[in-house]
Design an enzyme around this catalytic site. Structure first.
Site, PDB file in Angstrom:
ATOM      1  N   LYS A 164       0.818  -1.191  -0.063  1.00  0.00           N
ATOM      2  CA  LYS A 164      -0.001  -0.141  -0.073  1.00  0.00           C
ATOM      3  C   LYS A 164       0.739   1.203  -0.130  1.00  0.00           C
ATOM      4  O   LYS A 164       1.751   1.304   0.831  1.00  0.00           O
ATOM      5  CB  LYS A 164      -0.888  -0.023   1.177  1.00  0.00           C
ATOM      6  CG  LYS A 164      -1.779   1.179   1.342  1.00  0.00           C
ATOM      7  CD  LYS A 164      -3.009   1.381   2.291  1.00  0.00           C
ATOM      8  CE  LYS A 164      -2.307   1.593   3.780  1.00  0.00           C
ATOM      9  NZ  LYS A 164      -2.126   3.058   3.878  1.00  0.00           N
ATOM     10  N   ASP A 180     -13.983  14.670  -3.690  1.00  0.00           N
ATOM     11  CA  ASP A 180     -14.199  15.971  -4.395  1.00  0.00           C
ATOM     12  C   ASP A 180     -15.407  15.988  -5.256  1.00  0.00           C
ATOM     13  O   ASP A 180     -16.222  14.844  -5.065  1.00  0.00           O
ATOM     14  CB  ASP A 180     -12.747  16.319  -5.210  1.00  0.00           C
ATOM     15  CG  ASP A 180     -12.529  17.873  -5.295  1.00  0.00           C
ATOM     16  OD1 ASP A 180     -13.603  18.618  -5.650  1.00  0.00           O
ATOM     17  OD2 ASP A 180     -11.361  18.129  -5.176  1.00  0.00           O
ATOM     18  N   LYS A 182      -7.463   8.432  -0.961  1.00  0.00           N
ATOM     19  CA  LYS A 182      -8.735   8.580  -0.528  1.00  0.00           C
ATOM     20  C   LYS A 182      -9.417   9.751  -1.331  1.00  0.00           C
ATOM     21  O   LYS A 182      -9.510  10.622  -0.476  1.00  0.00           O
ATOM     22  CB  LYS A 182      -8.583   8.582   1.076  1.00  0.00           C
ATOM     23  CG  LYS A 182      -8.207   7.527   1.887  1.00  0.00           C
ATOM     24  CD  LYS A 182      -8.057   7.656   3.395  1.00  0.00           C
ATOM     25  CE  LYS A 182      -7.702   6.450   4.224  1.00  0.00           C
ATOM     26  NZ  LYS A 182      -6.306   6.397   4.151  1.00  0.00           N
ATOM     27  N   ARG A 216       3.110  -1.175  10.933  1.00  0.00           N
ATOM     28  CA  ARG A 216       4.059  -1.614  11.761  1.00  0.00           C
ATOM     29  C   ARG A 216       4.587  -2.858  12.397  1.00  0.00           C
ATOM     30  O   ARG A 216       5.700  -3.295  12.423  1.00  0.00           O
ATOM     31  CB  ARG A 216       3.900  -0.449  12.844  1.00  0.00           C
ATOM     32  CG  ARG A 216       4.164   0.860  12.557  1.00  0.00           C
ATOM     33  CD  ARG A 216       3.492   1.992  13.486  1.00  0.00           C
ATOM     34  NE  ARG A 216       2.009   1.971  13.403  1.00  0.00           N
ATOM     35  CZ  ARG A 216       1.086   2.485  13.969  1.00  0.00           C
ATOM     36  NH1 ARG A 216       1.584   3.440  14.680  1.00  0.00           N
ATOM     37  NH2 ARG A 216      -0.233   2.479  13.859  1.00  0.00           N
ATOM     38  N   ASP A 220      -3.257   4.382  -1.735  1.00  0.00           N
ATOM     39  CA  ASP A 220      -4.419   4.777  -0.881  1.00  0.00           C
ATOM     40  C   ASP A 220      -4.672   6.344  -0.920  1.00  0.00           C
ATOM     41  O   ASP A 220      -3.856   7.011   0.085  1.00  0.00           O
ATOM     42  CB  ASP A 220      -3.948   4.103   0.176  1.00  0.00           C
ATOM     43  CG  ASP A 220      -4.783   4.508   1.617  1.00  0.00           C
ATOM     44  OD1 ASP A 220      -6.018   4.806   1.510  1.00  0.00           O
ATOM     45  OD2 ASP A 220      -4.383   4.370   2.829  1.00  0.00           O
ATOM     46  N   THR A 248     -11.643   4.850  10.822  1.00  0.00           N
ATOM     47  CA  THR A 248     -11.469   4.463  12.404  1.00  0.00           C
ATOM     48  C   THR A 248     -11.028   5.607  13.373  1.00  0.00           C
ATOM     49  O   THR A 248     -11.260   5.352  14.720  1.00  0.00           O
ATOM     50  CB  THR A 248     -10.531   3.185  12.585  1.00  0.00           C
ATOM     51  OG1 THR A 248      -9.380   3.278  11.798  1.00  0.00           O
ATOM     52  CG2 THR A 248     -11.356   2.030  11.721  1.00  0.00           C
TER      53      THR A 248
HETATM   54  O1  C5P Z   1       1.088   0.407  11.355  1.00  0.00           O
HETATM   55  P1  C5P Z   1      -0.310  -0.024  11.094  1.00  0.00           P
HETATM   56  O2  C5P Z   1      -0.523  -1.607  10.877  1.00  0.00           O
HETATM   57  O3  C5P Z   1      -1.234   0.349  12.172  1.00  0.00           O
HETATM   58  O4  C5P Z   1      -0.878   0.617   9.607  1.00  0.00           O
HETATM   59  C1  C5P Z   1      -2.194   0.720   9.214  1.00  0.00           C
HETATM   60  C2  C5P Z   1      -2.165   1.300   8.034  1.00  0.00           C
HETATM   61  O5  C5P Z   1      -3.634   1.247   7.630  1.00  0.00           O
HETATM   62  C3  C5P Z   1      -1.818   2.580   7.960  1.00  0.00           C
HETATM   63  O6  C5P Z   1      -1.198   2.933   6.651  1.00  0.00           O
HETATM   64  C4  C5P Z   1      -3.060   3.526   8.234  1.00  0.00           C
HETATM   65  O7  C5P Z   1      -3.042   4.728   7.730  1.00  0.00           O
HETATM   66  C5  C5P Z   1      -4.178   2.593   7.457  1.00  0.00           C
HETATM   67  N1  C5P Z   1      -5.248   2.869   7.818  1.00  0.00           N
HETATM   68  C6  C5P Z   1      -5.823   2.324   8.984  1.00  0.00           C
HETATM   69  N2  C5P Z   1      -7.218   2.767   9.662  1.00  0.00           N
HETATM   70  C7  C5P Z   1      -8.105   2.961   8.684  1.00  0.00           C
HETATM   71  C8  C5P Z   1      -7.772   3.397   7.318  1.00  0.00           C
HETATM   72  C9  C5P Z   1      -6.505   3.220   6.947  1.00  0.00           C
HETATM   73  O8  C5P Z   1      -4.918   2.023   9.932  1.00  0.00           O
HETATM   74  N3  C5P Z   1      -9.305   3.264   9.100  1.00  0.00           N
END
Ligand code: C5P
Length: 234
Positions: free
Chosen positions: A33, A65, A62, A212, A60, A120
């Site tokens: 992503k 507009d 998003k 992460r 990604d 979220t």
């Molecule tokens: O590091 P981590 O596993 O928390 O990363 C989750 C990824 O998913 C990040 O790129 C974050 O921006 C994305 N994301 C999220 N929750 C959402 C939409 C996207 O954590 N509702």
């Protein structure tokens, strides 16, 4: 079509490519992503570079507009040959239809298009008090997902805990792309509504987005392989 998508949340192309170099020996290249941070710092060239290395890409960005702007922007993005991209469902059914039109190439092919329902990071309390949405979070997410389906989109980004509800409302073919994934023994970081890869599969996720737990792991390739095993094989 289930898969693990690595969230390549790096601020520079050099960091992202150095991270992906670790996977050069893998038989199949991970789906990655690319988010706003990397795209806005490096531009379309980083998408082409990662694609040329054999990775599938979820871009990604998003989009949200007016329909005409989103249609034209999606036309530009579809030429980048990504595999999945997204819009905010809050942009309305008309905007999502326009996105789909823009994304569809002359030969009829297109990347998967999914919608963000409610981020979220938005609590139900703030959704009610600031966005003036007079409905509970579950109901809002279900309605936005149904709007995405009406517009012809392929699915939504949602919490893994919501994937089952989305499938019930929109059908099993409607794709649930779910971040908020953690191993049973890893840190939650700033994520609140989390679950494990195995549980995400049981609830109905089609693609898990993992950042992460893989990018910050001492051995990212081993962490990725563990994720694939838990999500796809166990
Ligand atoms: O590091 P981590 O596993 O928390 O990363 C989750 C990824 O998913 C990040 O790129 C974050 O921006 C994305 N994301 C999220 N929750 C959402 C939409 C996207 O954590 N509702």
């Amino acid at each position: 079509m289930k898969d693990v998508i690595i969230a390549c949340d790096f601020g520079s192309p050099a960091e992202a490519l150095a991270f992906l170099d670790k996977f050069s020996g893998c038989s199949s290249k991970p789906f990655v992503k690319i988010g706003m941070e990397l795209y806005y710092s490096a531009g379309p060239s980083i998408v082409r570079e990662i694609k040329a290395r054999g990775h599938r890409i979820f871009l990604d960005l998003k989009l949200h507009d007016i329909p005409n702007t989103v249609r034209k922007t999606m036309k530009v993005l579809s030429a980048l040959d990504v595999d999945m991209t997204n819009v905010h469902a809050a942009g309305t059914v008309d905007m999502m239809k326009a996105a789909l039109e823009g994304l569809t190439r002359e030969d009829g092919t297109r990347p998967l298009l999914i919608a963000v329902t409610q981020l979220t990071s938005t609590s139900e309390e703030r959704m009610r008090s600031e966005l003036l949405i007079d409905c509970d979070m579950q109901g809002t997410i279900a309605k936005y997902a149904e709007n995405a389906k009406i517009a012809g989109l392929d699915g939504v980004v949602c919490s893994p805990l919501e994937a089952g509800m989305i499938k019930e409302r929109c059908g099993s073919e409607f794709i649930a792309v779910t971040p908020g994934i953690r191993f049973a023994d890893s840190a939650a970081d700033d994520q609140v509504r989390i679950t494990t890869p195995a549980r995400a599969r049981e609830i109905g996720s089609d693609f898990i987005v993992v950042g992460r737990p893989i990018t910050a792991a001492a051995d990212p390739v081993a962490a990725y392989e563990r994720c694939v095993k838990e999500f796809l094989e166990d």
